[in-house]
Scaffold this motif. Structure first.
Motif, PDB file in Angstrom:
ATOM      1  N   ASN A  50       0.774  -1.032  -0.142  1.00 11.04           N
ATOM      2  CA  ASN A  50       0.011  -0.054  -0.155  1.00 11.04           C
ATOM      3  C   ASN A  50       0.797   1.274  -0.017  1.00 11.04           C
ATOM      4  OD1 ASN A  50      -1.903   1.772   0.350  1.00 11.04           O
ATOM      5  ND2 ASN A  50      -2.670   1.514   2.362  1.00 11.04           N
ATOM      6  N   ARG A  68      -9.875  -9.606  -4.094  1.00 17.50           N
ATOM      7  CA  ARG A  68     -10.736  -9.251  -5.153  1.00 17.50           C
ATOM      8  C   ARG A  68     -10.872 -10.050  -6.298  1.00 17.50           C
ATOM      9  NH1 ARG A  68      -8.098  -4.735  -9.624  1.00 17.50           N
ATOM     10  NH2 ARG A  68     -10.019  -4.489 -10.515  1.00 17.50           N
ATOM     11  N   TYR A 126      -9.900  -4.858  -0.432  1.00 17.89           N
ATOM     12  CA  TYR A 126     -10.572  -3.315  -0.800  1.00 17.89           C
ATOM     13  C   TYR A 126     -11.872  -3.647  -0.194  1.00 17.89           C
ATOM     14  CZ  TYR A 126      -7.280  -3.262  -4.751  1.00 17.89           C
ATOM     15  OH  TYR A 126      -6.259  -3.163  -5.794  1.00 17.89           O
ATOM     16  N   TRP A 130     -15.147  -2.580  -3.182  1.00 22.57           N
ATOM     17  CA  TRP A 130     -15.076  -3.636  -4.366  1.00 22.57           C
ATOM     18  C   TRP A 130     -15.479  -5.177  -3.680  1.00 22.57           C
ATOM     19  CZ3 TRP A 130     -15.578  -2.317  -9.562  1.00 22.57           C
ATOM     20  CH2 TRP A 130     -15.308  -3.600 -10.139  1.00 22.57           C
ATOM     21  N   SER A 131     -14.832  -5.376  -2.769  1.00 23.36           N
ATOM     22  CA  SER A 131     -14.769  -6.703  -2.215  1.00 23.36           C
ATOM     23  C   SER A 131     -15.696  -6.805  -1.028  1.00 23.36           C
ATOM     24  CB  SER A 131     -13.521  -7.310  -1.768  1.00 23.36           C
ATOM     25  OG  SER A 131     -12.479  -7.126  -2.936  1.00 23.36           O
ATOM     26  N   THR A 166      -5.504  -7.919  -2.250  1.00 25.14           N
ATOM     27  CA  THR A 166      -6.004  -6.708  -1.367  1.00 25.14           C
ATOM     28  C   THR A 166      -7.246  -6.719  -0.896  1.00 25.14           C
ATOM     29  OG1 THR A 166      -4.467  -5.511  -3.133  1.00 25.14           O
ATOM     30  CG2 THR A 166      -5.823  -4.249  -1.709  1.00 25.14           C
TER      31      THR A 166
END
Length: 335
Positions: A2, A304, A316, A319-320, A314
């Motif tokens: 990150n 993801r 997220y 999104w996830s 990751t």
């Protein structure tokens, strides 16, 4: 890795993600029985806390209730959307939990926010004429026509119009749904945009799910030979047969398996719990089993996607986690 803290990018909330989590909490509130009433009440309080945040963080670009992303967004060569400026898709996902909150609690203020958002879709989003229909563009500033964005807007307009008995919302929803039905191809799917050449996507998985979920509430009120009902049934068959592997893996497009994206898995759980259909239920269970086996980390979050060469692990949030939180709440409610 990150890099955001080293680049000076602060942590921020994504309004669309907050809308997804609020909807999930409301599903949990509805699902709680008398033995779980304390958990249900806690879920309602959390949903209302998130709704309050959404109400306080509407786009400052318009007077009506609308939302955009918390970052500048360049959509290929089609349009540029500055941070906090609204688009139809984000507005729909942020307005949905307000309408749901009204349905569950009768709180008039939530219905007012949903109505205000529907009015934004009705009066502030751009329009284009396509095949005889006046359809919506993606934002107030562009001419890009995405089919799923029109389906999502039509669904919100229809549901708000039904609750308020306002014909202007219902008429607009009918026209947009007619456009969506007309845009269905002979194989039963929908391209991402009109014209299809405006997008690199073909018959992709989760945007097809958006269209079908949006169409489902409208179509199921119609007779079996109504065009919307026929389009919905044909689309569900196409989606079921072309977008999933036999083990439940969600293909990215009808002719392309990878990347296996968690967003497609999540939307499948939502799409296939909309009907009391044994084939739909079986597919949803298979997709869920595959997702828990391949995309779920033992630390408690979802990856993801699984790509051709590597897995993006990751965590997220929007999104996830946001999508899977909503999907699991829909699945449990449907079961």
């Amino acid at each position: 890795m990150n890099l955001r803290p080293y680049l000076g990018i602060p942590e921020q909330r994504n309004p669309k993600g907050i809308g997804l989590f609020a909807s999930a909490y409301l599903n949990e509130y509805e699902r709680a029985d008398e033995d779980e009433r304390a958990d249900g009440d806690a879920a309602l309080r959390e949903a209302e806390r998130l709704l309050e945040w959404l109400a306080d963080n509407r786009s400052p670009a318009f007077d009506r209730s609308s939302w955009g992303y918390n970052f500048d967004w360049q959509n290929s060569t089609k349009f540029y959307l500055p941070a906090t400026h609204p688009c139809g898709v984000v507005t729909v996902f942020c307005a949905r939990p307000f309408l749901r909150h009204y349905d569950l609690t009768g709180f008039d203020r939530s219905l007012e926010v949903a109505r205000d958002a529907a009015t934004f879709l009705l009066e502030d989003i751009g329009t284009e004429f396509v095949n005889g229909y006046e359809v919506l563009t993606y934002t107030p500033y562009d001419s890009y026509v995405a089919i799923n964005a029109n389906a999502l807007a039509a669904d919100l307009l229809w549901r708000v119009g039904r609750r308020l008995d306002e014909e202007r919302f219902l008429d607009r929803a009918r026209e947009l749904f007619a456009f969506v039905v007309d845009a269905q191809t002979e194989v039963g799917g929908w391209h991402y945009s009109v014209p299809a050449s405006d997008s690199h996507l073909g018959y992709d998985n989760f945007h097809t799910g958006f269209v079908l979920e949006s169409l489902s509430r409208y179509a199921r009120e119609k007779d079996a030979d109504h065009p919307a009902r026929e389009a919905y049934e044909c689309g569900m068959e196409f989606h079921r047969e072309n977008h999933f592997e036999t083990d439940g893996a969600p293909k990215f497009e009808d002719d392309q398996s990878r990347p296996y994206d968690v967003h497609a898995a999540a939307q499948a759980l939502i799409t296939f719990t909309r009907r009391d259909d044994p084939d739909d239920a079986a597919l949803a269970s298979t997709v869920l089993a595959w997702t828990l086996d391949r995309l779920y980390d033992s630390e408690g979050y979802f990856y993801r996607r699984i790509g051709r060469m590597r897995t993006d692990e990751t965590p997220y949030i929007r999104w996830s986690q946001g999508w899977m939180c909503l999907a699991l709440s829909e699945y449990l409610g449907g079961r």
